[in-house]
Design an enzyme around this catalytic site. Structure first.
Site, PDB file in Angstrom:
ATOM      1  N   TYR A  47       0.829  -1.203   0.000  1.00 54.53           N
ATOM      2  CA  TYR A  47       0.000   0.000   0.000  1.00 54.53           C
ATOM      3  C   TYR A  47       0.863   1.254   0.000  1.00 54.53           C
ATOM      4  O   TYR A  47       2.084   1.187   0.200  1.00 54.53           O
ATOM      5  CB  TYR A  47      -0.958  -0.008   1.191  1.00 54.53           C
ATOM      6  N   ARG A  62       8.314   4.123  -4.537  1.00 56.84           N
ATOM      7  CA  ARG A  62       8.377   3.113  -3.467  1.00 56.84           C
ATOM      8  C   ARG A  62       7.382   1.989  -3.745  1.00 56.84           C
ATOM      9  O   ARG A  62       7.665   0.816  -3.474  1.00 56.84           O
ATOM     10  CB  ARG A  62       8.098   3.747  -2.106  1.00 56.84           C
ATOM     11  N   ARG A  83      -7.868 -21.035  -1.793  1.00 59.84           N
ATOM     12  CA  ARG A  83      -6.793 -20.618  -0.883  1.00 59.84           C
ATOM     13  C   ARG A  83      -5.611 -21.559  -1.028  1.00 59.84           C
ATOM     14  O   ARG A  83      -5.776 -22.776  -0.907  1.00 59.84           O
ATOM     15  CB  ARG A  83      -7.303 -20.631   0.560  1.00 59.84           C
ATOM     16  N   LEU A 100      10.881   1.107   7.388  1.00 59.97           N
ATOM     17  CA  LEU A 100      10.322   1.588   6.129  1.00 59.97           C
ATOM     18  C   LEU A 100      11.119   2.825   5.696  1.00 59.97           C
ATOM     19  O   LEU A 100      11.437   3.683   6.529  1.00 59.97           O
ATOM     20  CB  LEU A 100       8.843   1.960   6.300  1.00 59.97           C
TER      21      LEU A 100
END
Ligand code: PMP
Length: 287
Positions: free
Chosen positions: A33, A52, A101, A207
């Protein structure tokens, strides 16, 4: 008000945007995100966030579902359609929704899921906390080892935030091997009594904040001394100032750590100046 959101190429009312229960973002936190702030209807450091995002996707061997140029158009459309003056744009890309899954990655033809939505934050740059400062606690950093990738696995940071709230504080700084890594959703800094700005060096442990890069650049341009190295909670408590940076908080002073006031226990001049410079420069450069 019903927001207009973006899902896989379509602009939809928020209550009509639906994602599969088999989406890997939902089942495995297999997604990345970005959060870009909007000031005066313009995007702050869009290029930094787009770069990024590309890096996060490539580190996870995920397909890039949209060009940077088109992504900019979508951001602008959402700002316009939702009448955002000040706010945030949240973007999430997951590895998509296969038929079942399975831990193994889905077949190559599985399309990523891309979602963007706006968050309206009137007066975002004028947060009252910038004048009072925030209080943080320290918690052990129990996250995985690739914190340089901006994944949606945010359970541990969320637990840290809740621990802070329970302690009557605003946020938590995470500590590993005796030194601070970063805040739950921000990079952490101190200012020594000699006036040097100290923040942890870039690695896989933190980060690589887009705001961090800009703030350090502005600090150096303003002839402030910067050291990129780890620091302990004790050093931070004994510092002249402390602060955090993020795309949504910009530069935010920290006035208390684990119940101990930092410096005078009030917002300091360096954090205040860096916030002013950052906001001034970003207003100018916003797209
Ligand atoms: N560290 C972490 C763990 C974060 O979640 C964030 C914000 N997403 C940051 C640092 C700050 O990064 P940025 O300045 O790019 O918002």
């Amino acid at each position: 008000m019903t927001r207009t959101v973006y899902l896989n190429g379509a602009y939809l009312p928020e209550n009509e945007a639906k994602v599969s229960i088999f989406d890997r973002g939902f089942l495995f936190a297999d997604g990345v995100y970005e959060v870009t702030s909007v000031l005066n209807g313009k995007l702050v450091d869009f290029d930094g966030h787009a770069k990024r995002l590309d890096r996060s996707l490539s580190e996870l061997e995920m397909k890039t579902p949209i060009s940077t140029e088109d992504l900019l158009k979508v951001h602008r459309q959402l700002v316009e359609r939702n009448g955002i003056v000040d706010g945030l744009i949240y973007l999430q890309i997951t590895r998509g929704a296969p038929d079942d899954r399975d831990f193994a990655f889905p077949p190559a033809e599985t399309e990523p899921t891309i979602v963007l939505f706006t968050q309206n934050k009137p007066g975002l740059a004028d947060a009252p906390q910038a004048r009072t400062g925030i209080k943080v606690i320290s918690v052990e950093d129990l996250r995985w080892g690739r914190r340089d990738i901006k994944t949606v696995q945010l359970l541990y940071p969320s637990l840290g935030k809740m621990a802070a709230k329970k302690a009557g504080c605003d946020d938590a700084w995470m500590v590993e091997d005796g030194v601070v890594t970063e805040g739950t959703s921000n990079n952490a800094y101190i200012v020594t009594k000699q006036g040097t700005i100290v923040t942890r060096q870039l690695s896989n442990d933190i980060l690589h904040g887009i705001t961090r890069a800009a703030v350090l650049r502005f600090a150096r341009e303003a002839q402030m001394k910067v050291e990129e190295r780890p620091f302990t909670i004790a050093e931070a408590q004994d510092a002249a100032e402390a602060f955090i940076t993020s795309a949504s908080a910009f530069v935010m002073p920290v006035v208390e750590i684990d119940g101990t006031p930092v410096g005078e226990g009030a917002v300091g001049p360096i954090a205040t100046r860096l916030r002013e410079i950052y906001l001034e420069e970003m207003h100018k450069a916003a797209v």
